[in-house]
Design a protein around this motif. Structure first.
Motif, PDB file in Angstrom:
ATOM      1  N   ILE A 252      -4.115  31.201  24.979  1.00 34.89           N
ATOM      2  CA  ILE A 252      -4.947  32.126  24.208  1.00 34.89           C
ATOM      3  C   ILE A 252      -4.163  33.375  23.840  1.00 34.89           C
ATOM      4  CG2 ILE A 252      -6.910  33.715  24.397  1.00 34.89           C
ATOM      5  CD1 ILE A 252      -8.490  31.568  25.737  1.00 34.89           C
ATOM      6  N   THR A 253      -3.415  33.897  24.792  1.00 33.34           N
ATOM      7  CA  THR A 253      -2.624  35.110  24.531  1.00 33.34           C
ATOM      8  C   THR A 253      -1.625  34.885  23.405  1.00 33.34           C
ATOM      9  OG1 THR A 253      -2.850  35.857  26.822  1.00 33.34           O
ATOM     10  CG2 THR A 253      -1.027  36.786  25.541  1.00 33.34           C
ATOM     11  N   ARG A 254      -0.942  33.770  23.426  1.00 36.17           N
ATOM     12  CA  ARG A 254       0.063  33.493  22.398  1.00 36.17           C
ATOM     13  C   ARG A 254      -0.589  33.308  21.026  1.00 36.17           C
ATOM     14  NH1 ARG A 254       4.384  29.098  24.214  1.00 36.17           N
ATOM     15  NH2 ARG A 254       5.151  29.663  22.122  1.00 36.17           N
ATOM     16  N   LEU A 255      -1.751  32.664  20.979  1.00 34.27           N
ATOM     17  CA  LEU A 255      -2.454  32.519  19.696  1.00 34.27           C
ATOM     18  C   LEU A 255      -2.919  33.877  19.191  1.00 34.27           C
ATOM     19  CD1 LEU A 255      -4.530  29.281  20.410  1.00 34.27           C
ATOM     20  CD2 LEU A 255      -2.796  29.535  18.622  1.00 34.27           C
ATOM     21  N   ASN A 256      -3.418  34.727  20.098  1.00 37.70           N
ATOM     22  CA  ASN A 256      -3.832  36.074  19.708  1.00 37.70           C
ATOM     23  C   ASN A 256      -2.653  36.872  19.177  1.00 37.70           C
ATOM     24  OD1 ASN A 256      -6.286  36.557  22.407  1.00 37.70           O
ATOM     25  ND2 ASN A 256      -6.436  35.458  20.470  1.00 37.70           N
ATOM     26  N   GLU A 257      -1.515  36.763  19.848  1.00 40.03           N
ATOM     27  CA  GLU A 257      -0.318  37.494  19.428  1.00 40.03           C
ATOM     28  C   GLU A 257       0.187  37.026  18.072  1.00 40.03           C
ATOM     29  OE1 GLU A 257       1.524  38.481  23.896  1.00 40.03           O
ATOM     30  OE2 GLU A 257       2.298  36.806  22.720  1.00 40.03           O
ATOM     31  N   ALA A 258      -0.106  35.754  17.745  1.00 39.00           N
ATOM     32  CA  ALA A 258       0.307  35.210  16.447  1.00 39.00           C
ATOM     33  C   ALA A 258      -0.699  35.559  15.346  1.00 39.00           C
ATOM     34  CB  ALA A 258       0.466  33.698  16.548  1.00 39.00           C
ATOM     35  N   GLY A 259      -1.758  36.290  15.699  1.00 39.65           N
ATOM     36  CA  GLY A 259      -2.716  36.735  14.699  1.00 39.65           C
ATOM     37  C   GLY A 259      -3.968  35.881  14.580  1.00 39.65           C
ATOM     38  N   TYR A 260      -4.191  34.954  15.524  1.00 36.44           N
ATOM     39  CA  TYR A 260      -5.352  34.068  15.461  1.00 36.44           C
ATOM     40  C   TYR A 260      -6.336  34.401  16.576  1.00 36.44           C
ATOM     41  CZ  TYR A 260      -1.922  31.453  12.735  1.00 36.44           C
ATOM     42  OH  TYR A 260      -0.967  31.100  11.811  1.00 36.44           O
TER      43      TYR A 260
ATOM     44  N   ILE B 281     -10.412  25.310  24.705  1.00 38.08           N
ATOM     45  CA  ILE B 281     -10.148  26.499  23.901  1.00 38.08           C
ATOM     46  C   ILE B 281     -10.462  26.183  22.452  1.00 38.08           C
ATOM     47  CG2 ILE B 281      -8.309  28.002  23.009  1.00 38.08           C
ATOM     48  CD1 ILE B 281      -6.929  27.675  25.755  1.00 38.08           C
ATOM     49  N   ALA B 282     -11.125  27.135  21.779  1.00 43.42           N
ATOM     50  CA  ALA B 282     -11.366  27.029  20.345  1.00 43.42           C
ATOM     51  C   ALA B 282     -10.646  28.180  19.656  1.00 43.42           C
ATOM     52  CB  ALA B 282     -12.864  27.082  20.035  1.00 43.42           C
TER      53      ALA B 282
ATOM     54  N   PHE C 110     -26.770  22.766  22.638  1.00 46.92           N
ATOM     55  CA  PHE C 110     -27.749  23.610  23.302  1.00 46.92           C
ATOM     56  C   PHE C 110     -27.224  25.036  23.452  1.00 46.92           C
ATOM     57  CE2 PHE C 110     -28.087  19.244  25.013  1.00 46.92           C
ATOM     58  CZ  PHE C 110     -29.280  18.902  24.392  1.00 46.92           C
ATOM     59  N   THR C 111     -28.131  25.983  23.502  1.00 43.38           N
ATOM     60  CA  THR C 111     -27.721  27.387  23.559  1.00 43.38           C
ATOM     61  C   THR C 111     -26.855  27.682  24.774  1.00 43.38           C
ATOM     62  OG1 THR C 111     -29.747  28.001  24.759  1.00 43.38           O
ATOM     63  CG2 THR C 111     -29.802  28.118  22.339  1.00 43.38           C
ATOM     64  N   ILE C 112     -27.111  26.990  25.877  1.00 49.86           N
ATOM     65  CA  ILE C 112     -26.325  27.241  27.091  1.00 49.86           C
ATOM     66  C   ILE C 112     -24.902  26.719  26.963  1.00 49.86           C
ATOM     67  CG2 ILE C 112     -28.337  27.321  28.601  1.00 49.86           C
ATOM     68  CD1 ILE C 112     -27.689  24.450  29.473  1.00 49.86           C
ATOM     69  N   ASN C 113     -24.662  25.888  25.934  1.00 54.35           N
ATOM     70  CA  ASN C 113     -23.310  25.387  25.664  1.00 54.35           C
ATOM     71  C   ASN C 113     -22.684  26.075  24.460  1.00 54.35           C
ATOM     72  OD1 ASN C 113     -23.558  23.549  27.769  1.00 54.35           O
ATOM     73  ND2 ASN C 113     -24.380  21.949  26.445  1.00 54.35           N
ATOM     74  N   ALA C 114     -23.450  26.935  23.783  1.00 56.01           N
ATOM     75  CA  ALA C 114     -22.956  27.630  22.594  1.00 56.01           C
ATOM     76  C   ALA C 114     -22.501  29.034  22.971  1.00 56.01           C
ATOM     77  CB  ALA C 114     -24.038  27.687  21.525  1.00 56.01           C
ATOM     78  N   LEU C 115     -21.735  29.110  24.038  1.00 52.55           N
ATOM     79  CA  LEU C 115     -21.209  30.364  24.553  1.00 52.55           C
ATOM     80  C   LEU C 115     -19.692  30.343  24.483  1.00 52.55           C
ATOM     81  CD1 LEU C 115     -23.428  30.368  27.759  1.00 52.55           C
ATOM     82  CD2 LEU C 115     -23.589  32.110  25.964  1.00 52.55           C
ATOM     83  N   ALA C 116     -19.114  31.505  24.266  1.00 47.90           N
ATOM     84  CA  ALA C 116     -17.657  31.617  24.261  1.00 47.90           C
ATOM     85  C   ALA C 116     -17.257  32.798  25.136  1.00 47.90           C
ATOM     86  CB  ALA C 116     -17.138  31.795  22.839  1.00 47.90           C
ATOM     87  N   LEU C 117     -16.051  32.753  25.640  1.00 46.67           N
ATOM     88  CA  LEU C 117     -15.554  33.813  26.516  1.00 46.67           C
ATOM     89  C   LEU C 117     -14.170  34.237  26.034  1.00 46.67           C
ATOM     90  CD1 LEU C 117     -16.088  35.374  29.228  1.00 46.67           C
ATOM     91  CD2 LEU C 117     -14.791  33.565  30.360  1.00 46.67           C
ATOM     92  N   ARG C 118     -14.055  35.515  25.702  1.00 45.75           N
ATOM     93  CA  ARG C 118     -12.752  36.034  25.297  1.00 45.75           C
ATOM     94  C   ARG C 118     -11.893  36.278  26.531  1.00 45.75           C
ATOM     95  NH1 ARG C 118     -13.282  36.953  19.966  1.00 45.75           N
ATOM     96  NH2 ARG C 118     -15.325  37.656  19.166  1.00 45.75           N
ATOM     97  N   ILE C 119     -10.604  36.378  26.335  1.00 46.40           N
ATOM     98  CA  ILE C 119      -9.702  36.570  27.462  1.00 46.40           C
ATOM     99  C   ILE C 119      -9.934  37.923  28.126  1.00 46.40           C
ATOM    100  CG2 ILE C 119      -7.763  37.626  26.213  1.00 46.40           C
ATOM    101  CD1 ILE C 119      -5.957  35.655  27.860  1.00 46.40           C
ATOM    102  N   THR C 120     -10.569  38.849  27.400  1.00 44.85           N
ATOM    103  CA  THR C 120     -10.905  40.153  27.958  1.00 44.85           C
ATOM    104  C   THR C 120     -12.095  40.096  28.899  1.00 44.85           C
ATOM    105  OG1 THR C 120     -12.347  40.616  26.070  1.00 44.85           O
ATOM    106  CG2 THR C 120     -10.038  41.315  25.887  1.00 44.85           C
TER     107      THR C 120
END
Length: 392
Positions: A11-19, A42-43, A112-122
């Motif tokens: 995730i960090t490397r994708l973020n650093e690449a601008g994504y 990861i999405a 389902f809403t309980i599966n439609a959650l995302a978590l950022r690295i922060t």
């Protein structure tokens, strides 16, 4: 801290690449429930080609659906591009997939809403459909219009019931109503997909509620071999494992092993377990267990049999502690515990290996098990010389 070092690094490397890149799926749900997350996914807003440009070691898992396996420090990490999905003409898979850069658009397509959650690295939780509130309320609610979600993939209806079993949640009213309305569409599903959901359902602590829900929502009418008189079946739950779930289905419907195996494409291992439990179930209807029965059977098998005895007969079941005590009192628990080996028998007799050797070991095993002779080398030698070999 959520995720493995390698997944966080991806995730960090994708973020650093601008994504944009986030953790998604059931692992996020389990994390928020205080459970140990598994199958971390990861999405990302990056396309498969862009993901591969960031990492040197990747494997295509299905780039047409946006999934790339990134090998980071020796660990495989699954990365999928944000996407929307077109129509589902077969009630199983989308006719087309379109990549998008919006995380909310990607979460909108989930079941389902309980599966439609995302978590950022922060540590920030992305929750556009109030999934956290449903987690707190222990509610299973479809994302958006329930009928649309179930029309896209009919398996989601069985998944909803499986989550009842595993999580102990209840179905939100419109979600439940849509399942009852669309229950007939599960006929389009492959039996392998249904069987995989049942394996998980049977392992849930709330399997009894889930099995009742299958009947109440009419899904049971479309499932192979669902017992017409299922009240006794419900009393078998919860199960030790998925194998016992299949055993209970077989006995509740009085089905032959081969019928259940064929209907749900069970494996050879599952078939053998069903045959073993059926055998001891039939034994218990005629008599109590003998020393040979306790020796032959596994503890878990007899526990399963006695649970089925309690549900499907008027017999008084044998308690788990009584089974354990009977098994622990056996002089040996397998022939590998015998104090003699074939080499010693050949030394005693001067004979070469042959059919006689297996028969002799079997005779010694039986004598020790039934306490005709103690499991001690000199005692076995004397018994073998005077009581067995002289009769040959």
């Amino acid at each position: 801290m959520f995720g493995t070092h390698q997944s966080r690094r991806v995730i960090t490397r994708l973020n650093e690449a601008g994504y944009e890149a986030v953790f998604v799926g059931g692992a996020v749900r389990d994390y928020l429930l205080g459970k140990e997350p598994t199958d971390i996914d990861i999405a990302t807003s990056a396309t498969p080609a862009q993901v591969k440009s960031v990492f040197s070691n990747t494997i295509d898992l299905g780039t047409e659906h946006g999934t790339v396996l990134v090998i980071e420090s020796g660990e495989p990490v699954e990365v999928t591009t944000y996407r929307t999905e077109g129509t589902y003409s077969d009630n199983r898979r989308p006719d087309e997939v379109q990549f998008v850069t919006s995380l909310e658009e990607d979460l909108k397509r989930r079941d389902f809403t309980i599966n439609a959650l995302a978590l950022r690295i922060t540590g920030e939780v992305v929750d556009p459909f109030n999934g956290r509130a449903d987690l707190s309320a222990k509610t299973i609610r479809a994302v958006g219009n329930a009928s649309e979600r179930f029309s896209e993939d009919a398996l989601r209806m069985i998944r909803a019931v499986r989550f009842v079993s595993v999580l102990g949640f209840t179905l939100e009213s419109s979600t439940r109503a849509s399942i009852s309305e669309l229950a007939g569409t599960i006929k389009s599903l492959s039996i392998e997909r249904i069987k995989a959901e049942f394996d998980k359902l049977f392992r849930g602590m709330f399997a009894q509620q889930a099995l009742k829900l299958l009947a109440d929502t009419k899904l049971s009418r479309e499932l192979p071999l669902f017992p017409a008189q299922h009240e006794a079946w419900l009393q078998c739950a919860p199960f030790q494992n998925s194998l016992d779930g299949w055993v209970s289905l077989m006995l509740a419907g009085n089905f032959d092993v081969s019928i259940v195996v064929k209907a749900y494409r069970l494996s050879n291992k599952e078939r053998m377990y069903l045959k073993t439990v059926q055998k001891f179930f039939e034994i218990r209807q005629q008599r109590t267990y003998t020393t040979d029965d306790y020796y032959e059977a596994a503890y878990s098998t007899l526990v399963s049999v006695e649970k089925m005895i309690a549900a499907f007969t008027d017999l008084m079941p044998i308690s788990n502690s009584a089974i354990k005590e009977a098994m622990e009192s056996l002089p040996i628990h397998s022939k590998h515990e015998l104090s003699v080996r074939g080499e010693q028998l050949m030394d005693w007799t001067g004979k070469k290996a042959g059919k006689w050797l297996g028969e002799a070991i079997q005779a010694i095993e039986h004598a020790v098990l039934h306490q005709v002779v103690p499991n001690e080398q000199n005692a076995i030698k004397e018994w073998f010389s005077h009581e067995y070999e002289c009769k040959e």
